[in-house]
Scaffold this motif. Structure first.
Motif, mmCIF file in Angstrom:
data_model
loop_
_atom_site.group_PDB
_atom_site.id
_atom_site.type_symbol
_atom_site.label_atom_id
_atom_site.label_comp_id
_atom_site.label_asym_id
_atom_site.label_seq_id
_atom_site.Cartn_x
_atom_site.Cartn_y
_atom_site.Cartn_z
ATOM 1 N N GLU A 1 -8.323 24.443 4.197
ATOM 2 C CA GLU A 1 -9.689 24.138 4.595
ATOM 3 C C GLU A 1 -9.987 25.015 5.793
ATOM 4 N N GLN A 2 -11.164 25.573 5.815
ATOM 5 C CA GLN A 2 -11.530 26.347 6.995
ATOM 6 C C GLN A 2 -12.998 26.133 7.309
ATOM 7 N N PRO B 1 -9.573 13.900 3.911
ATOM 8 C CA PRO B 1 -10.789 14.305 4.639
ATOM 9 C C PRO B 1 -10.467 15.142 5.879
ATOM 10 N N TYR B 2 -11.483 15.818 6.372
ATOM 11 C CA TYR B 2 -11.402 16.668 7.559
ATOM 12 C C TYR B 2 -10.962 15.857 8.766
ATOM 13 N N ARG C 1 -8.826 26.383 10.848
ATOM 14 C CA ARG C 1 -8.161 26.516 9.551
ATOM 15 C C ARG C 1 -6.997 25.544 9.500
ATOM 16 N N ARG C 2 -6.868 24.883 8.376
ATOM 17 C CA ARG C 2 -5.780 23.933 8.185
ATOM 18 C C ARG C 2 -5.233 24.126 6.786
ATOM 19 N N GLU C 3 -3.909 24.101 6.646
ATOM 20 C CA GLU C 3 -3.247 24.179 5.350
ATOM 21 C C GLU C 3 -2.312 22.982 5.240
ATOM 22 N N TRP C 4 -2.237 22.396 4.049
ATOM 23 C CA TRP C 4 -1.333 21.283 3.851
ATOM 24 C C TRP C 4 -0.989 21.166 2.371
ATOM 25 N N GLU C 5 0.028 20.364 2.111
ATOM 26 C CA GLU C 5 0.495 20.117 0.747
ATOM 27 C C GLU C 5 0.462 18.625 0.479
ATOM 28 N N GLU C 6 0.205 18.278 -0.771
ATOM 29 C CA GLU C 6 0.242 16.882 -1.199
ATOM 30 C C GLU C 6 1.025 16.808 -2.507
ATOM 31 N N ILE C 7 1.802 15.762 -2.658
ATOM 32 C CA ILE C 7 2.526 15.514 -3.903
ATOM 33 C C ILE C 7 1.801 14.381 -4.627
#
Length: 164
Positions: free
Chosen positions: A19-20, A148-149, A79-85
């Protein structure tokens, strides 16, 4: 003979999100709007005194109308990066197996269920039809919404919110 009926699959998938956010900035770049073809020459042979005795000509393009062109771009401020399972499944089930032949049309009105080992009869010299009714279910057909942000709001945020 034993058979295991597999009617459910389960698996996990890793979703990678980013997300950026940013602010709109303006700038310009130089662009050529008109070129002209020009000719030039160079010496290919000289005499003993160094004077040119033979020349060859060539052509080249030169821009005669440079202009500044405005454009807008997003200057990234967050900017944010993440992972979800996420867990998924699918199930497949045979709900019914229907059988129809000349015999079942004449004696039972058409389609009869043969699920669970029941048998269908065929008149000699005639064919038969099968209808297999299934039920398929899955939760994989919808992409998960991202979290969410959660960034810190600041005065330059596009949403116009300020820190509390």
């Amino acid at each position: 003979m034993t058979s295991q009926v597999r009617n459910r699959n389960e698996w996990r998938e890793k979703w990678e999100w980013y997300e950026q956010r940013g602010v709109v900035r303006s700038s310009t770049y130089r662009r050529c709007f008109r070129e002209e073809t020009r000719t030039g020459s160079y010496c290919v042979e000289r005499d003993e005194d160094g004077r040119c005795t033979d020349r060859e000509s060539y052509t080249y393009e030169v821009c005669v109308d440079w202009r500044d062109v405005p454009y807008e771009y997003c200057q990234v401020t967050y900017r944010r990066e993440w992972e979800e399972i996420h867990d998924y499944y699918e199930t497949f089930e045979i709900q019914d197996v229907l059988f129809r032949s000349k015999y079942t049309k004449d004696t039972k009105g058409g389609w009869v269920s043969v699920k669970g080992g029941k048998q269908g009869k065929i008149k000699a010299g005639y064919g038969f039809e099968l209808q297999i009714k299934t039920r398929y279910r899955t939760n994989r057909n919808i992409a998960p919404p991202p979290e969410p942000y959660k960034g810190n709001y600041y005065s330059g945020d596009a949403y116009g919110r300020y820190p509390i």
